[in-house]
Design a protein around this motif. Structure first.
Motif, PDB file in Angstrom:
ATOM      1  N   ASP A  18       0.617  -1.181   0.103  1.00 34.39           N
ATOM      2  CA  ASP A  18      -0.033  -0.019   0.125  1.00 34.39           C
ATOM      3  C   ASP A  18       0.931   1.098  -0.065  1.00 34.39           C
ATOM      4  O   ASP A  18       0.406   2.406  -0.186  1.00 34.39           O
ATOM      5  CB  ASP A  18      -1.055  -0.057   1.171  1.00 34.39           C
ATOM      6  N   GLU A  19       2.064   1.110   0.234  1.00 32.20           N
ATOM      7  CA  GLU A  19       3.056   2.365   0.222  1.00 32.20           C
ATOM      8  C   GLU A  19       2.873   2.870  -1.244  1.00 32.20           C
ATOM      9  O   GLU A  19       3.230   4.153  -1.621  1.00 32.20           O
ATOM     10  CB  GLU A  19       4.479   1.914   0.529  1.00 32.20           C
ATOM     11  N   GLY A  20       2.447   2.209  -2.346  1.00 29.38           N
ATOM     12  CA  GLY A  20       2.637   2.570  -3.658  1.00 29.38           C
ATOM     13  C   GLY A  20       1.455   3.281  -4.046  1.00 29.38           C
ATOM     14  O   GLY A  20       1.368   3.666  -5.188  1.00 29.38           O
ATOM     15  N   PHE A  21       0.385   3.461  -3.057  1.00 30.10           N
ATOM     16  CA  PHE A  21      -0.918   3.973  -3.356  1.00 30.10           C
ATOM     17  C   PHE A  21      -0.683   5.481  -4.180  1.00 30.10           C
ATOM     18  O   PHE A  21      -1.394   5.653  -5.278  1.00 30.10           O
ATOM     19  CB  PHE A  21      -1.740   4.409  -2.136  1.00 30.10           C
ATOM     20  N   GLY A  22       0.118   6.532  -3.499  1.00 33.20           N
ATOM     21  CA  GLY A  22       0.312   7.594  -4.296  1.00 33.20           C
ATOM     22  C   GLY A  22       0.805   7.661  -5.587  1.00 33.20           C
ATOM     23  O   GLY A  22       0.403   8.319  -6.559  1.00 33.20           O
ATOM     24  N   VAL A  23       1.684   6.805  -5.950  1.00 35.83           N
ATOM     25  CA  VAL A  23       2.344   6.657  -7.266  1.00 35.83           C
ATOM     26  C   VAL A  23       1.265   5.852  -8.271  1.00 35.83           C
ATOM     27  O   VAL A  23       1.182   6.253  -9.297  1.00 35.83           O
ATOM     28  CB  VAL A  23       3.649   5.755  -7.317  1.00 35.83           C
ATOM     29  N   ARG A  24       0.516   5.046  -7.612  1.00 35.17           N
ATOM     30  CA  ARG A  24      -0.659   4.386  -8.672  1.00 35.17           C
ATOM     31  C   ARG A  24      -1.624   5.265  -8.800  1.00 35.17           C
ATOM     32  O   ARG A  24      -2.095   5.301 -10.022  1.00 35.17           O
ATOM     33  CB  ARG A  24      -1.169   3.100  -7.942  1.00 35.17           C
ATOM     34  N   CYS A  25      -1.995   6.303  -8.278  1.00 37.82           N
ATOM     35  CA  CYS A  25      -2.892   7.039  -8.181  1.00 37.82           C
ATOM     36  C   CYS A  25      -2.308   8.039  -9.383  1.00 37.82           C
ATOM     37  O   CYS A  25      -3.047   8.428 -10.511  1.00 37.82           O
ATOM     38  CB  CYS A  25      -3.315   8.126  -7.002  1.00 37.82           C
ATOM     39  N   ALA A  26      -1.004   8.676  -9.428  1.00 38.61           N
ATOM     40  CA  ALA A  26      -0.435   9.531 -10.279  1.00 38.61           C
ATOM     41  C   ALA A  26      -0.576   8.821 -11.676  1.00 38.61           C
ATOM     42  O   ALA A  26      -0.731   9.606 -12.624  1.00 38.61           O
ATOM     43  CB  ALA A  26       0.856  10.035  -9.963  1.00 38.61           C
ATOM     44  N   GLU A  27      -0.114   7.304 -11.692  1.00 39.85           N
ATOM     45  CA  GLU A  27      -0.173   6.703 -13.099  1.00 39.85           C
ATOM     46  C   GLU A  27      -1.600   6.640 -13.426  1.00 39.85           C
ATOM     47  O   GLU A  27      -1.657   6.930 -14.843  1.00 39.85           O
ATOM     48  CB  GLU A  27       0.369   5.452 -12.773  1.00 39.85           C
ATOM     49  N   ILE A  63      -0.755  16.511  -3.656  1.00 34.64           N
ATOM     50  CA  ILE A  63       0.206  15.303  -3.357  1.00 34.64           C
ATOM     51  C   ILE A  63      -0.915  14.207  -3.082  1.00 34.64           C
ATOM     52  O   ILE A  63      -1.935  14.272  -2.706  1.00 34.64           O
ATOM     53  CB  ILE A  63       0.612  15.621  -2.129  1.00 34.64           C
ATOM     54  N   LEU A  64      -0.580  13.028  -3.683  1.00 30.47           N
ATOM     55  CA  LEU A  64      -1.217  11.693  -3.414  1.00 30.47           C
ATOM     56  C   LEU A  64      -0.285  10.688  -2.790  1.00 30.47           C
ATOM     57  O   LEU A  64       0.992  10.610  -3.024  1.00 30.47           O
ATOM     58  CB  LEU A  64      -1.547  11.158  -5.011  1.00 30.47           C
ATOM     59  N   ASP A  65      -0.809  10.055  -1.765  1.00 32.31           N
ATOM     60  CA  ASP A  65       0.250   9.351  -0.753  1.00 32.31           C
ATOM     61  C   ASP A  65      -0.674   8.310   0.090  1.00 32.31           C
ATOM     62  O   ASP A  65      -1.815   8.563   0.251  1.00 32.31           O
ATOM     63  CB  ASP A  65       0.905  10.384   0.158  1.00 32.31           C
ATOM     64  N   ALA A  66      -0.138   7.342   0.603  1.00 33.05           N
ATOM     65  CA  ALA A  66      -0.581   6.691   1.774  1.00 33.05           C
ATOM     66  C   ALA A  66      -0.255   7.253   2.885  1.00 33.05           C
ATOM     67  O   ALA A  66       1.159   7.303   3.390  1.00 33.05           O
ATOM     68  CB  ALA A  66      -0.224   5.220   1.512  1.00 33.05           C
ATOM     69  N   ILE A  67      -1.053   7.446   3.841  1.00 28.01           N
ATOM     70  CA  ILE A  67      -0.709   8.227   5.085  1.00 28.01           C
ATOM     71  C   ILE A  67      -1.391   7.368   6.338  1.00 28.01           C
ATOM     72  O   ILE A  67      -2.680   7.149   6.246  1.00 28.01           O
ATOM     73  CB  ILE A  67      -1.314   9.597   5.223  1.00 28.01           C
ATOM     74  N   ASP A  68      -0.461   7.472   7.332  1.00 26.89           N
ATOM     75  CA  ASP A  68      -1.310   6.929   8.570  1.00 26.89           C
ATOM     76  C   ASP A  68      -1.881   7.916   9.287  1.00 26.89           C
ATOM     77  O   ASP A  68      -1.299   8.769  10.287  1.00 26.89           O
ATOM     78  CB  ASP A  68      -0.072   6.241   9.523  1.00 26.89           C
ATOM     79  N   PHE A  69      -3.261   7.960   9.100  1.00 22.73           N
ATOM     80  CA  PHE A  69      -3.981   8.888   9.864  1.00 22.73           C
ATOM     81  C   PHE A  69      -4.789   8.770  11.103  1.00 22.73           C
ATOM     82  O   PHE A  69      -5.263   9.155  11.951  1.00 22.73           O
ATOM     83  CB  PHE A  69      -5.521   9.357   9.111  1.00 22.73           C
ATOM     84  N   GLY A  70      -4.147   7.202  11.430  1.00 17.70           N
ATOM     85  CA  GLY A  70      -5.081   6.773  12.627  1.00 17.70           C
ATOM     86  C   GLY A  70      -6.495   6.259  12.244  1.00 17.70           C
ATOM     87  O   GLY A  70      -7.187   6.330  13.198  1.00 17.70           O
ATOM     88  N   LEU A  71      -6.720   6.141  11.198  1.00 17.30           N
ATOM     89  CA  LEU A  71      -8.460   6.054  10.872  1.00 17.30           C
ATOM     90  C   LEU A  71      -8.400   4.334  10.552  1.00 17.30           C
ATOM     91  O   LEU A  71      -7.282   3.701  10.235  1.00 17.30           O
ATOM     92  CB  LEU A  71      -8.808   6.907   9.673  1.00 17.30           C
TER      93      LEU A  71
END
Length: 205
Positions: A18-27, A63-71
């Motif tokens: 899931d660390e790749g989420f931001g890059v996959r969104c941009a792609e 910015i597109l990213d995977a973030i630990d929001f605590g959610l």
């Protein structure tokens, strides 16, 4: 009045699930939408401070990213302007977040911070799967994240037109999510969590 330069920055590491989420969104944004020349879509990966020139050049930054929001895992959220640095530094999942929060701080120090910043992030489910792709819950959020990105661009005066997939790619074809998943080695021939010989080795006495 000049047209603002807009940078869409996908952050993360494709090799760690899931660390790749931001890059996959941009792609996906790059492949599925026609964007005007003043909108630049970038795979920022984990480059940290090397991204400073792109941030300084941007009037608006998405910015597109995977973030630990605590959610709950898979939750998608958008944050804007002053709230963005706080969420990038609140609970770091990886070194790229430390590096990018420093990028924003340096840009601010140099009075070169974009006038508008939006962060679209997802709460990850799986990060310890080396070589893995997005988890089902996070992958399911890609369409919603793209909708949010398109809405953000629209608020900045950009009309992104959806188009059929014509083979345009942000990255090399070998990184295409379908090929990446199809060519993944079996678990019995490739370590999923890192090499224990390196992570836990001790120097001989």
């Amino acid at each position: 009045m000049s047209t603002p330069h807009i940078v869409v920055l996908g952050l993360g590491n494709l090799l760690w699930a899931d660390e790749g989420f931001g890059v996959r969104c941009a792609e996906a944004l790059y492949a599925r939408y026609d964007l005007p020349a003043h909108v630049e879509v970038i795979d920022g990966g984990t480059q940290g401070l090397l991204l400073l020139p792109y941030v300084e050049a941007a009037d608006h930054l998405l910015i597109l990213d995977a973030i630990d929001f605590g959610l709950p895992p898979g939750t998608l959220r958008a944050y804007h302007d002053d709230a963005v640095p706080a969420y990038l530094t609140a609970k770091k999942m990886s070194l790229h977040q430390t590096g990018f929060s420093e990028v924003l701080a340096l840009a601010d120090l140099k009075s070169a911070l974009p006038t508008a910043i939006t962060l679209i992030g997802v709460q990850p489910v799986e990060l310890e799967d080396y070589g893995g792709s997005l988890s089902p819950a996070v992958r399911a959020q890609l369409p919603a994240a793209l909708d949010m990105a398109v809405q953000t661009l629209a608020a900045w005066g950009v009309q992104a037109s959806a188009r059929p997939d014509d083979g345009s790619r942000l990255n090399h074809g070998s990184l295409d999510i379908r090929r990446y998943e199809a060519e993944r080695p079996a678990a019995d021939s490739a370590c999923r969590v890192g090499d224990a010989r390196v992570l836990f080795s001790k120097e001989p006495r």
